[in-house]
Write an enzyme that holds these catalytic residues in place. Sequence first.
Site, mmCIF file in Angstrom:
data_model
loop_
_atom_site.group_PDB
_atom_site.id
_atom_site.type_symbol
_atom_site.label_atom_id
_atom_site.label_comp_id
_atom_site.label_asym_id
_atom_site.label_seq_id
_atom_site.Cartn_x
_atom_site.Cartn_y
_atom_site.Cartn_z
ATOM 1 N N GLY A 4 -12.941 1.588 3.597
ATOM 2 C CA GLY A 4 -11.800 2.140 2.867
ATOM 3 C C GLY A 4 -11.737 3.651 2.917
ATOM 4 N N HIS A 21 -0.944 -11.985 0.337
ATOM 5 C CA HIS A 21 -1.813 -11.015 -0.325
ATOM 6 C C HIS A 21 -2.499 -11.593 -1.562
ATOM 7 C CE1 HIS A 21 -2.134 -6.363 -0.832
ATOM 8 N NE2 HIS A 21 -3.256 -6.945 -1.167
ATOM 9 N N TYR A 57 0.843 -1.199 0.000
ATOM 10 C CA TYR A 57 0.000 0.000 0.000
ATOM 11 C C TYR A 57 0.880 1.251 0.000
ATOM 12 C CZ TYR A 57 -4.002 -3.022 1.015
ATOM 13 O OH TYR A 57 -4.966 -4.001 0.958
ATOM 14 N N GLN A 89 -11.227 7.437 3.872
ATOM 15 C CA GLN A 89 -10.246 8.167 4.695
ATOM 16 C C GLN A 89 -10.877 9.466 5.202
ATOM 17 O OE1 GLN A 89 -6.913 6.614 4.987
ATOM 18 N NE2 GLN A 89 -8.273 5.019 4.185
ATOM 19 N N SER A 107 -5.549 -13.912 1.207
ATOM 20 C CA SER A 107 -6.401 -12.972 0.482
ATOM 21 C C SER A 107 -6.400 -13.338 -0.994
ATOM 22 C CB SER A 107 -5.879 -11.543 0.673
ATOM 23 O OG SER A 107 -6.756 -10.617 0.071
#
Length: 301
Positions: A265, A130, A58, A267, A160
């Site tokens: 998700g 991931h 990320y 922000q 994931s």
Amino acid sequence: MDNISQTAKYRTLGKSGIEVSSLAWGMWRFAGDAGPAATLVRTVLECGINFFDTADIYGFKGPDGFGDAESLLGRIFASEPGLRQKMILASKGGIMPPLPYDSSAAYLTAAIDASLVRLGTDYLDLWYIHRPDILTHPQEIARTLDDAVQAGKIRAIGVSNHTTAQINALQSFLNVPIAATQPELSPFRLGPIENGELDQAMQMDMAVLAWSPLGGGRISDPQSARDKATTAALDQAAQAHNVSRAAAAYSWIMAHPSRPIPIIGSQNAARIKEAADAYKVQWTRDSWYDIFVASRGEPLP
Ligand code: NAP
């Protein structure tokens, strides 16, 4: 009325014994200055959300390249050491641009160590592969993960974007149960509901973490006919319970019997606070299936 949604605010993460909130917060889009970023982290905790989701990749397009989101959180921990203990922290590894995926023992071991250094923490509560690396035998992956648990670097193991067969194969070589699986799941992405992923999670008692629970923002700007029909159906439920469309979407995900945990998700502090409205929505079979059918784009048989 047939109420099918009874989501507790806290629950256990699979068989790990780790207690997490039933809403999580994600740091895919986490960037910027440490001051405002720390304020956002505190806001999330004040909302009762203790489950934080990051990954080494990320922020890889940011100024420092790979690892930016972890480094930012690490800087926040360094200035406020008490924060780390207030959260259940998950990270991921196994994607290394420009190579697509690498789950070799050497790579994963180094990736976990590098995440710990960037975050300035001794351990991760949960660590995911991931994306599946086709070229590593699951026995090698299992040995690497078991060793990381033994060494105290990670408390629990997650996967994931894995298929059910990949999860079965990995589990068969592991000494500890996989605690969590993280597929893309939302009213706009029904795959895991229909392809056996959520059934497998219930069978194995793995927690399900839903990534992009609002379709990565499509919820606010639906383009296709199916997305428009899905948001219209969500709006009906949202209006009936006086909550936002997003809260209705989180709660729709949470109503599945595998009790998926949406990873928020956003922000934006106001939107994060409003997510708790998800607990207000009471689904009936009719109202839940309305959204399922709208998103499918065709009636059920
Ligand atoms: P999302 O909740 O589906 O989308 C969030 C985006 O939608 C933000 O840019 C947000 O903007 C925007 N948005 C538009 N309208 C909104 C509304 N009404 N309410 C809230 N947000 C709205 O989630 P996501 O960011 O795509 O993914 C969530 C987390 O899943 C990530 O942070 C990451 O932890 C995880 N993830 C995992 C994988 C994986 O492969 N395992 C892949 C992708 C993501 P604002 O910020 O301006 O609110």
